[in-house]
Write a protein that holds these residues in place. Structure first.
Motif, PDB file in Angstrom:
ATOM      1  N   ASP A 158       0.818  -1.209   0.000  1.00 37.88           N
ATOM      2  CA  ASP A 158       0.000   0.000   0.000  1.00 37.88           C
ATOM      3  C   ASP A 158       0.854   1.263   0.000  1.00 37.88           C
ATOM      4  N   GLU A 159       1.940   1.250   0.756  1.00 37.83           N
ATOM      5  CA  GLU A 159       2.810   2.423   0.887  1.00 37.83           C
ATOM      6  C   GLU A 159       4.264   1.978   0.805  1.00 37.83           C
ATOM      7  N   HIS A 160       5.129   2.931   0.466  1.00 41.20           N
ATOM      8  CA  HIS A 160       6.540   2.578   0.324  1.00 41.20           C
ATOM      9  C   HIS A 160       7.406   3.825   0.443  1.00 41.20           C
ATOM     10  N   ALA A 161       8.637   3.606   0.831  1.00 42.01           N
ATOM     11  CA  ALA A 161       9.694   4.614   0.771  1.00 42.01           C
ATOM     12  C   ALA A 161      10.974   3.822   0.582  1.00 42.01           C
ATOM     13  N   SER A 162      11.585   3.992  -0.601  1.00 40.57           N
ATOM     14  CA  SER A 162      12.696   3.111  -0.926  1.00 40.57           C
ATOM     15  C   SER A 162      13.882   3.874  -1.497  1.00 40.57           C
ATOM     16  N   THR A 163      14.957   3.146  -1.719  1.00 46.89           N
ATOM     17  CA  THR A 163      16.226   3.720  -2.137  1.00 46.89           C
ATOM     18  C   THR A 163      16.352   3.692  -3.658  1.00 46.89           C
ATOM     19  N   TYR A 164      17.535   4.029  -4.130  1.00 47.04           N
ATOM     20  CA  TYR A 164      17.779   4.133  -5.567  1.00 47.04           C
ATOM     21  C   TYR A 164      17.437   2.840  -6.301  1.00 47.04           C
ATOM     22  N   GLU A 165      17.771   1.696  -5.723  1.00 46.39           N
ATOM     23  CA  GLU A 165      17.585   0.418  -6.408  1.00 46.39           C
ATOM     24  C   GLU A 165      16.143  -0.079  -6.242  1.00 46.39           C
ATOM     25  N   SER A 166      15.224   0.705  -6.762  1.00 49.58           N
ATOM     26  CA  SER A 166      13.807   0.368  -6.678  1.00 49.58           C
ATOM     27  C   SER A 166      13.081   1.028  -7.847  1.00 49.58           C
ATOM     28  N   PRO A 167      11.840   0.604  -8.120  1.00 49.11           N
ATOM     29  CA  PRO A 167      11.099   1.218  -9.227  1.00 49.11           C
ATOM     30  C   PRO A 167      10.605   2.625  -8.923  1.00 49.11           C
ATOM     31  N   GLU A 168      10.478   2.965  -7.617  1.00 48.13           N
ATOM     32  CA  GLU A 168       9.956   4.270  -7.226  1.00 48.13           C
ATOM     33  C   GLU A 168      10.787   4.820  -6.069  1.00 48.13           C
ATOM     34  N   PRO A 169      12.012   5.236  -6.344  1.00 48.09           N
ATOM     35  CA  PRO A 169      12.890   5.700  -5.265  1.00 48.09           C
ATOM     36  C   PRO A 169      12.368   6.968  -4.601  1.00 48.09           C
ATOM     37  N   ASP A 170      12.588   7.063  -3.318  1.00 50.15           N
ATOM     38  CA  ASP A 170      12.202   8.232  -2.534  1.00 50.15           C
ATOM     39  C   ASP A 170      13.157   9.373  -2.866  1.00 50.15           C
ATOM     40  N   SER A 171      12.619  10.501  -3.277  1.00 51.01           N
ATOM     41  CA  SER A 171      13.468  11.630  -3.682  1.00 51.01           C
ATOM     42  C   SER A 171      14.329  12.146  -2.539  1.00 51.01           C
ATOM     43  N   ALA A 172      13.902  11.936  -1.308  1.00 48.26           N
ATOM     44  CA  ALA A 172      14.710  12.389  -0.169  1.00 48.26           C
ATOM     45  C   ALA A 172      16.007  11.607  -0.041  1.00 48.26           C
ATOM     46  N   LEU A 173      16.065  10.444  -0.687  1.00 44.18           N
ATOM     47  CA  LEU A 173      17.244   9.581  -0.574  1.00 44.18           C
ATOM     48  C   LEU A 173      18.056   9.511  -1.857  1.00 44.18           C
ATOM     49  N   THR A 174      17.576  10.147  -2.920  1.00 42.53           N
ATOM     50  CA  THR A 174      18.194   9.928  -4.235  1.00 42.53           C
ATOM     51  C   THR A 174      18.359  11.237  -5.003  1.00 42.53           C
ATOM     52  N   THR A 176      20.864  12.528  -6.386  1.00 46.61           N
ATOM     53  CA  THR A 176      21.727  12.440  -7.562  1.00 46.61           C
ATOM     54  C   THR A 176      21.472  11.185  -8.376  1.00 46.61           C
ATOM     55  N   ASP A 177      20.320  10.547  -8.160  1.00 48.46           N
ATOM     56  CA  ASP A 177      19.985   9.347  -8.907  1.00 48.46           C
ATOM     57  C   ASP A 177      21.075   8.284  -8.766  1.00 48.46           C
ATOM     58  N   TRP A 178      21.472   8.086  -7.539  1.00 49.36           N
ATOM     59  CA  TRP A 178      22.478   7.052  -7.265  1.00 49.36           C
ATOM     60  C   TRP A 178      22.251   6.525  -5.855  1.00 49.36           C
ATOM     61  N   ILE A 179      23.042   5.529  -5.462  1.00 51.46           N
ATOM     62  CA  ILE A 179      22.835   4.821  -4.209  1.00 51.46           C
ATOM     63  C   ILE A 179      22.905   5.747  -3.001  1.00 51.46           C
ATOM     64  N   TRP A 180      23.833   6.692  -3.022  1.00 44.63           N
ATOM     65  CA  TRP A 180      23.983   7.631  -1.897  1.00 44.63           C
ATOM     66  C   TRP A 180      24.681   8.875  -2.393  1.00 44.63           C
ATOM     67  N   SER A 181      24.323  10.009  -1.798  1.00 43.51           N
ATOM     68  CA  SER A 181      24.962  11.273  -2.152  1.00 43.51           C
ATOM     69  C   SER A 181      24.999  12.166  -0.925  1.00 43.51           C
ATOM     70  N   ASP A 182      26.028  12.984  -0.809  1.00 41.84           N
ATOM     71  CA  ASP A 182      26.105  13.893   0.342  1.00 41.84           C
ATOM     72  C   ASP A 182      25.174  15.086   0.201  1.00 41.84           C
ATOM     73  N   VAL A 183      24.424  15.162  -0.922  1.00 41.07           N
ATOM     74  CA  VAL A 183      23.421  16.217  -1.057  1.00 41.07           C
ATOM     75  C   VAL A 183      21.991  15.668  -0.911  1.00 41.07           C
ATOM     76  N   ASP A 184      21.858  14.394  -0.557  1.00 52.81           N
ATOM     77  CA  ASP A 184      20.527  13.867  -0.246  1.00 52.81           C
ATOM     78  C   ASP A 184      19.952  14.633   0.939  1.00 52.81           C
ATOM     79  N   SER A 185      18.652  14.890   0.929  1.00 53.85           N
ATOM     80  CA  SER A 185      18.056  15.606   2.063  1.00 53.85           C
ATOM     81  C   SER A 185      18.033  14.732   3.312  1.00 53.85           C
ATOM     82  N   VAL A 186      17.940  13.415   3.136  1.00 51.85           N
ATOM     83  CA  VAL A 186      18.135  12.482   4.252  1.00 51.85           C
ATOM     84  C   VAL A 186      19.512  11.863   4.058  1.00 51.85           C
ATOM     85  N   GLN A 187      20.434  12.225   4.922  1.00 47.85           N
ATOM     86  CA  GLN A 187      21.809  11.762   4.777  1.00 47.85           C
ATOM     87  C   GLN A 187      21.916  10.264   5.079  1.00 47.85           C
TER      88      GLN A 187
END
Length: 464
Positions: A158-174, A176-187
């Motif tokens: 019903d609900e989700h919040a996921s990382t880059y390696e998913s069909p619908e990544p959470d923008s707060a975690l992605t 730079t469209d990659w696994i991790w970035s120091d400019v993600d709003s959620v570090q």
């Protein structure tokens, strides 16, 4: 009073074992499956770890039951997660290594994403009246150049919040469209806290409705980026692959598990919430095996260090506290029929799962496993070229009773181990037990021979 409570608990457990929770008049439990990423068997104190104190995870173990013979479905993430979600060995869905871009997936002879027609425990529980949420890593389709992977709702969430390696990544975690970035709003060091917040909010908003949550944090996977590791002048104060960074991330992860447990208490739902805690596969790096409880192998290996995981179950209403079960053998595929039974769910029509209903085992009744367990890691040399040295295993394995056989497909390099007397896989006894080798080799060859070969349709069903 204590005796009366004990009698009541026994009656309820017997009711659960004979039927299901609702059959004895109890509310269906909330179910939270915590799947950590690359956590070794002995990373935490409750399983012998001494890297840093892990009081919250140790508390979880003290309030529940530890199982020391639990196996993931694969020594690497994508197939491991597929086995848990579907209750089937992941090679049956063309997953034998981690999902990458289209070219790499094709070279590895595997699908680009999990077929939506695959069984899903979330679908079963949703049909049984559960609210379903997935918060954390997915890695069963999406990311890189896989733009047409099915969304979470098609798998029953019903609900989700996921990382880059998913069909619908959470923008707060992605950012730079990659696994991790120091400019993600959620570090990166706040990710587990973020997913715990999502879980507790989901449970709060669905008060009165049973909930099923995948809480699948990813910060125990390298690079380890603790808050103390903020960038200074473009450099990390410490190597994000070294032990010092690992210890800080593990301590923060443990802290957030405590926040989850406290949050369940505050919501008043801890007593009837079933928590399962485990890892998707073994550690890498393993710091010379110290993260693997002395087991041979690491992530990417079919030796025990790659597939035997810590496993804790806490459910105060039914699961014995402070108990260790070192007898029962469990597999990730068991969670599908077990949780379906506990939640009064109905298995899909014609479902041919590989797991067993282990509700009795989880509720304090150790029992041997009836079904054999199978693994395939990497279908060819491109997909199967690590680790090197002693930790590199053959790419096929079977465990049947106390015996474990490993071999490469059609190469005749069998390794046989007695898991009751040699759990560290130090002595290959294949030559002294030819009859057992013949029996298990035949089973393993037969299983492998009937696995589906990759076709364009299986790789990308949406492109039919």
């Amino acid at each position: 009073m204590r005796t009366i409570k004990s009698i009541i608990r026994v009656v309820l457990v017997l009711g659960l074992l004979a039927h299901n929770v609702t059959a004895v008049g109890q509310e269906p439990p909330n179910i939270i499956v915590i799947l950590t990423d690359d956590m070794g068997f002995s990373d935490i104190g409750a399983f012998g770890g001494d890297f840093v104190p892990t009081p919250q995870l140790d508390r979880l173990a003290a309030e529940g039951t530890r199982f020391t013979q639990y196996y993931s479905a694969s020594p690497i993430c994508s197939p491991s997660r597929t086995g848990l979600l579907t209750g089937m060995f992941p090679a049956e869905w063309n997953f034998t290594t981690f999902l990458n871009d289209r070219r790499s997936n094709g070279r590895a002879e595997q699908a680009n994403y999990l077929n939506v027609h695959a069984p899903s425990i979330a679908k079963v529980l949703k049909a049984a009246g559960y609210a379903t949420g997935h918060f954390g890593k997915w890695h069963m389709g999406g990311g890189r150049d896989i733009q047409n992977a099915p969304g979470f709702k098609l798998y029953g969430f019903d609900e989700h919040a996921s990382t880059y390696e998913s069909p619908e990544p959470d923008s707060a975690l992605t950012a730079t469209d990659w696994i991790w970035s120091d400019v993600d709003s959620v570090q990166r060091w706040d990710r587990t806290a973020y997913f715990v917040d999502k879980t507790l909010d989901f449970l709060h908003r669905h008060e009165g409705t049973p909930c099923f949550v995948n809480l699948w944090p990813d910060d125990m996977h390298t690079p380890w980026v603790p808050e103390e590791n903020r960038r200074h002048a473009g450099k990390f104060p410490m190597d994000p692959n070294e032990e010092a960074a690992f210890k800080l991330v593990l301590a923060e992860f443990d802290k957030q598990m405590g926040r989850l447990l406290d949050g369940l208490d505050e919501l008043g739902i801890a007593e009837n919430t079933l928590i399962i805690f485990t890892s998707d596969n073994g550690p890498l790096p393993s710091f010379k095996g110290s993260r693997s409880g002395g087991f041979r192998g690491t992530k990417l290996s079919l030796y025990e260090g790659g597939i035997r995981m810590p496993f804790i179950v806490r459910w105060p209403a039914y699961v014995p506290a402070g108990v260790t079960d070192s007898v029962s053998v469990l597999n990730a595929t068991d969670l599908f029929p077990t949780l379906s039974s506990i939640a009064s769910g109905t298995l899909p029509a014609n479902y041919k799962g590989d797991g067993e209903n282990r509700a009795q085992v989880l509720t304090g009744h150790p029992a041997p496993r009836k079904k054999d367990m199978y693994w395939e890691y990497g279908r060819n040399e491109y997909a199967f070229n690590y680790p090197k040295g002693r930790d590199r295993s053959p790419n096929l394995a079977i465990r049947s009773g106390k015996w474990k056989l490993l071999m490469d497909y059609q190469r005749g390099n069998e390794e046989l181990y007695d898991m009751e007397n040699d759990r560290h896989e130090t002595t290959n006894i294949a030559e002294s037990h030819p009859d057992i080798v013949d029996e298990l080799r035949t089973k393993l060859y037969t299983w492998r021979a009937y696995l589906p070969e990759l076709t364009p349709e299986r790789a990308d069903p949406a492109r039919k």
